[in-house]
Enzyme design. Structure first.
Site, short mmCIF file in Angstrom:
data_model
loop_
_atom_site.label_atom_id
_atom_site.label_comp_id
_atom_site.label_asym_id
_atom_site.label_seq_id
_atom_site.Cartn_x
_atom_site.Cartn_y
_atom_site.Cartn_z
N ASP A 132 -2.81 0.56 8.69
CA ASP A 132 -1.45 1.43 7.88
C ASP A 132 -0.20 1.08 8.96
O ASP A 132 0.20 1.98 8.91
CB ASP A 132 -1.76 3.37 8.27
CG ASP A 132 -2.77 3.58 6.99
OD1 ASP A 132 -2.82 2.99 5.89
OD2 ASP A 132 -3.65 4.36 7.30
N HIS A 180 1.37 4.84 1.63
CA HIS A 180 -0.54 5.58 2.26
C HIS A 180 -0.37 7.01 2.68
O HIS A 180 1.33 7.37 2.26
CB HIS A 180 -0.11 5.18 3.62
CG HIS A 180 -0.73 6.18 5.01
ND1 HIS A 180 -2.47 6.38 4.91
CD2 HIS A 180 -0.52 7.10 5.52
CE1 HIS A 180 -2.64 6.31 6.37
NE2 HIS A 180 -1.80 7.32 6.44
N SER A 206 4.67 7.00 2.22
CA SER A 206 5.09 5.77 3.06
C SER A 206 4.60 4.23 1.59
O SER A 206 3.43 4.70 1.94
CB SER A 206 4.70 5.65 4.39
OG SER A 206 5.20 6.38 5.13
N ASN A 231 1.02 -0.94 0.08
CA ASN A 231 0.35 0.33 -0.45
C ASN A 231 0.44 0.97 0.03
O ASN A 231 2.14 0.48 0.91
CB ASN A 231 -0.25 0.01 1.10
CG ASN A 231 -1.60 0.94 1.32
OD1 ASN A 231 -2.20 1.88 0.29
ND2 ASN A 231 -1.62 1.20 2.45
N THR A 284 -0.62 -5.54 6.35
CA THR A 284 -1.26 -6.46 7.66
C THR A 284 -2.89 -5.88 8.07
O THR A 284 -2.80 -5.10 7.71
CB THR A 284 0.19 -6.18 8.66
OG1 THR A 284 0.02 -5.07 9.15
CG2 THR A 284 1.23 -6.31 8.36
#
Ligand code: NHR
Ligand code: GAR
Length: 223
Positions: free
Chosen positions: A153, A113, A144, A111, A149
């Site tokens: 975030d 973010h 980032s 991801n 998980t």
């Protein structure tokens, strides 16, 4: 010998400018991946048009058509699985995913973010960063890339880009500058994974056989 292309699926919800940066990097032969499909939870997402224009397969799994998150994630899982990706890329995907979905792709889902994690997890990061800047608490904002998980975030961070906040920034000007660095950094992290240089082991990120004790700071010329 060319590196074999890694099959990936990209999940979006909106504009898809990060998707476009990935498409552009693939077209410029800078990213050894095969984008098998782009899946959106919103039927009207502009990113779906970008995908179609690039000749990519698209699917919509509309979360409003499901009774609960588990049912939506089950449908999303089926949609993703038919493409047999080795990596799932969240690019402006705006639905919280269940632990079951995340664990199914653990170590194979990234991801991006829009904050310097662990600061400002969740939504409205640019307005919150500006408020902290005005309170004298921070000078930099940024973005980032992390492994996803179950903790929102909260997965281990791979790569970060810092973006200095300017005195006359508003959330929109700040968001636009952060987005510019996202477009540069996301293809690089995906390339590391595609080249087999990046992996998650337990809660630890490994890059080039080194355990990272802190995220890599993005520099455009790193390869
Ligand atoms: N799921 C898990 N389990 N873990 C992560 O780290 C996740 C995730 C799902 C998405 C992206 C994330 C971000 O980069 C992401 C990371 C959506 C929300 C959210 O609250 C928060 C963070 C992120 C994505 N979404 C609302 C929800 O109820 C809906 C908001 C909307 O539709 O506009 O799901 O910031
Ligand atoms: C990006 O800034 C991305 O980091 C952020 O949304 C934007 C999507 O832009 N993601 C999240 O906030 C996830 N909750 P894009 O659709 O143009 O790539």
């Amino acid at each position: 010998m060319p590196i074999p292309k890694l099959p990936i699926v990209i999940l979006i919800s909106g504009s898809g400018s990060n998707l476009q940066a990935i498409i552009d990097a693939v077209e410029e032969n800078e990213l050894p991946v095969e984008i098998r499909a782009v899946i959106s939870n919103r039927p009207g997402a502009k990113g779906l048009q970008r995908a179609s224009c690039a000749g990519l397969r698209t699917e919509v799994v509309d979360h409003t058509q499901f009774d609960n998150r588990t049912a939506f994630d089950e449908a999303l899982k089926h949609s993703v699985e038919q493409f047999e990706p080795r990596l799932v890329v969240l690019a402006g995907f705006m639905r919280l995913l269940t632990a079951d979905f995340v664990n199914h792709h653990l170590g194979r889902m990234l991801n991006i973010h829009p904050s310097l994690l662990p600061a400002f997890k969740g939504l409205n990061t640019h307005a919150r960063a500006l408020a902290a800047f005005k309170a004298g608490e921070i000078k930099n904002h940024g973005a980032s890339v992390h492994f996803v998980t179950a903790e929102l975030d909260g997965g281990p961070v791979i790569l970060q880009a810092a973006v200095p906040i300017e005195k006359d920034d508003n959330p929109e000007t700040l968001a636009a500058r952060v987005l510019g660095s996202e477009h540069q950094m996301y293809p690089q992290a995906i390339r590391w994974f595609a080249e087999g240089r990046l992996r998650l082991q337990g809660n630890q990120v490994w890059l080039d056989e080194q355990a990272l004790d802190a995220p890599v700071l993005f520099a455009p010329d790193d390869d």
